[in-house]
Design an enzyme around this catalytic site. Structure first.
Site: not given
Ligand code: NAD
Length: 491
Positions: A157, A233-234, A238, A289, A334, A388
């Protein structure tokens, strides 16, 4: 010397001084979200590439940790200075890969640079603790020590800021770091790696890998020599990372999603509340986020606020130019996901006050543009309230009073940021005390990521660590308790 001003046709991994194709030779196509057309090819890494990067990182880390932290800070400052020198080029890469305007990309790039300067300065502080001891002639202190190899995995993002938020503190603390770039934003991550190298980060200490989560991210999480995994990430991913890395007791920092409430009280400055609601809900196409996605409004001002907000939202300009308010969402999947969620909400009785659809044709072409969307008549347990969407979509909720507003704000699986609009100091202070969130804001937006301030959240928004601020150093270092005994008789 690689010049970040020239867009590579294929974005390669950077392992030390080498730019390497994925070991399996595979690539994937990164699309431009503003047009839907191919932008570049990207290395599609797998476990073999992770293996190589971890081996090099492990070998390089002790010498990096042996430098003084001030010296490491100096090298990080060099990265920040190079980023400043190449500010326009970096921002252009961010703009190209995300579809956001150059103006917004510059703002994000500047924040990333500031993070570099802040963390470099931490090299001159890096405070531990000195304290007293129960034993005579004994000094007791606490100092930081590195963890080893850090695996950094980020979302797309705010791509250059996301790199900076993790890479700078991980390196300052004396770790070698391997960043798995988001598959949707390989360019800024590539450029950061190039500049880090030029700034004097030694071979093996910082690696950029590209590829998909399950193919390139998962092996990093699973690798026994990765001591700390820092993930943005998501929630779903996580949770898997916490379980997987947790099995070998690796440290895991999770920065996850949010469903951030913004409360508008009956005594609010309504124009100010509208301005901040627009920014919270729609800036960066809602891909924050901290996006304000639950707007909780007192009954006494609900209709007035709603009319003002819908009118203001209808004037927002969607596009990629500097006079536009926001651009496309990051990819087609998305976009379809968020529009499907709006459609389901409608079927369940929600009213879409404005937006709710893709913008296409004309200037929008095949880009992934979504109209600013405001929805009402949704319940506290509806899917659209609790999950979300990460898009320019927000919901309005009507409440009778302060008590109901705070209760509804806290009724969420997430707890990242929250805001209240009121002129009443007693309401504001009570809100700060009672809101269950990592960041609380009065008379502003659901924002909160200044480089020197900790950022993170409760419940499904994270696992207790904070990014940015001095607190970021706690993620990437462990403490060492030291006792020094001395004998005054032997002076
Ligand atoms: P996502 O979890 O799909 O992907 C994020 C990252 O994780 C990518 O680099 C992806 O390649 C990697 N990934 C995916 N599956 C994985 C696995 N099994 N093992 C290791 N890595 C893996 O998330 P997204 O949809 O791309 O991002 C949006 C999310 O990120 C939203 O939920 C948003 O709120 C969150 N976010 C949080 C913050 C914060 O600081 N709290 C900041 C920005 C975004």
């Amino acid at each position: 010397m690689v010049i970040v001003e020239v867009l590579p046709s294929t974005v390669l991994n950077q392992v030390g001084s080498e730019l390497l194709a994925a070991a399996n030779g595979r690539t994937f196509t990164k699309k431009d979200p503003a047009t839907g057309r191919a932008l570049c090819e990207v290395a599609r890494s797998g476990a073999g590439d992770v293996e190589l990067a971890v081996a090099r990182a492990k070998a390089a880390q002790p010498a990096w940790a042996a430098l003084t932290v001030v010296k490491r800070g100096d090298i990080l400052r060099n990265i920040a200075l190079l980023m400043r020198e190449h500010r326009d080029a970096l921002a252009s890469l961010v703009a190209k890969e995300t579809g956001k305007s150059q103006k917004d990309a510059l703002g994000e790039t500047d924040a990333a640079i500031e993070m570099g300067f802040f963390i470099a300065g931490e090299g001159r502080r890096f405070y531990g603790q000195t304290t007293t001891s129960a034993v005579p002639h004994r000094s007791a202190m606490v100092m930081r020590q590195p963890l080893g190899v850090a695996g950094l995995i980020i979302a797309a993002n705010t791509p250059i800021a996301n790199v900076a938020w993790k890479a700078f503190p991980a390196l300052l603390c004396g770790n070698a770091a391997i960043l798995k770039a988001a598959e949707d934003t390989p360019l800024s991550a590539w450029a950061f790696g190039v500049l880090a190298r030029q700034a004097g980060v030694p071979d093996g200490v910082y690696t950029t890998l590209h590829g998909f989560g399950e193919e390139a991210g998962a092996p990093l999480v699973e690798h026994p020599d990765v001591a700390v995994v820092s993930f943005t990430g998501s929630c779903e991913v996580g949770r898997w990372i916490a379980e997987t890395a947790g099995k070998r007791l690796a440290k895991v920092c999770l920065e996850l999603g949010g469903k951030n409430p913004l409360i508008v009280c009956d005594d609010a400055d309504l124009m100010n509340a509208v301005t901040w609601t627009l920014g919270s809900a729609f800036s960066n196409a809602g891909q924050r986020c901290a996006a304000g996605s639950r707007i909780i409004v007192f009954d006494a001002v609900y209709e007035k606020f709603k009319a003002m907000l819908v009118e203001a939202a209808s004037k927002l300009k969607v596009g990629t130019g500097d006079t536009d308010d926001y651009g496309p969402v990051i990819n087609e999947e998305q976009m379809r996901h968020m529009l499907a969620s709006v459609a389901r909400a409608k079927q369940s009785g929600a009213a879409v006050l404005t937006g709710g659809e893709r913008l296409s044709g004309g200037q929008y072409g095949d880009g992934y543009f979504v109209a600013p969307t405001i929805i009402e008549h949704v319940g506290p347990n509806d899917e659209i309230t609790r999950s979300e969407l990460f898009g320019p979509i927000t919901c309005l909720y009507r409440v009778q009073d302060f008590e109901e507003a705070v209760t509804l704000a806290n009724d969420s699986p997430f707890g990242l940021t929250a805001s209240i609009h009121t002129q009443n100091i007693n309401r504001a202070m009570t809100f700060i005390g009672r809101i269950q969130a990592g960041v609380a804001v009065v008379n502003g937006g659901t924002y909160g990521s200044e480089p020197h301030m900790p950022f993170g959240g409760l419940r499904n928004s994270g696992n207790g660590w904070r990014e940015a601020g001095t607190q970021a150093l706690d993620v990437y270092s462990d403490v060492k308790t030291v006792y020094i005994n001395h004998n005054p008789e032997k002076v």
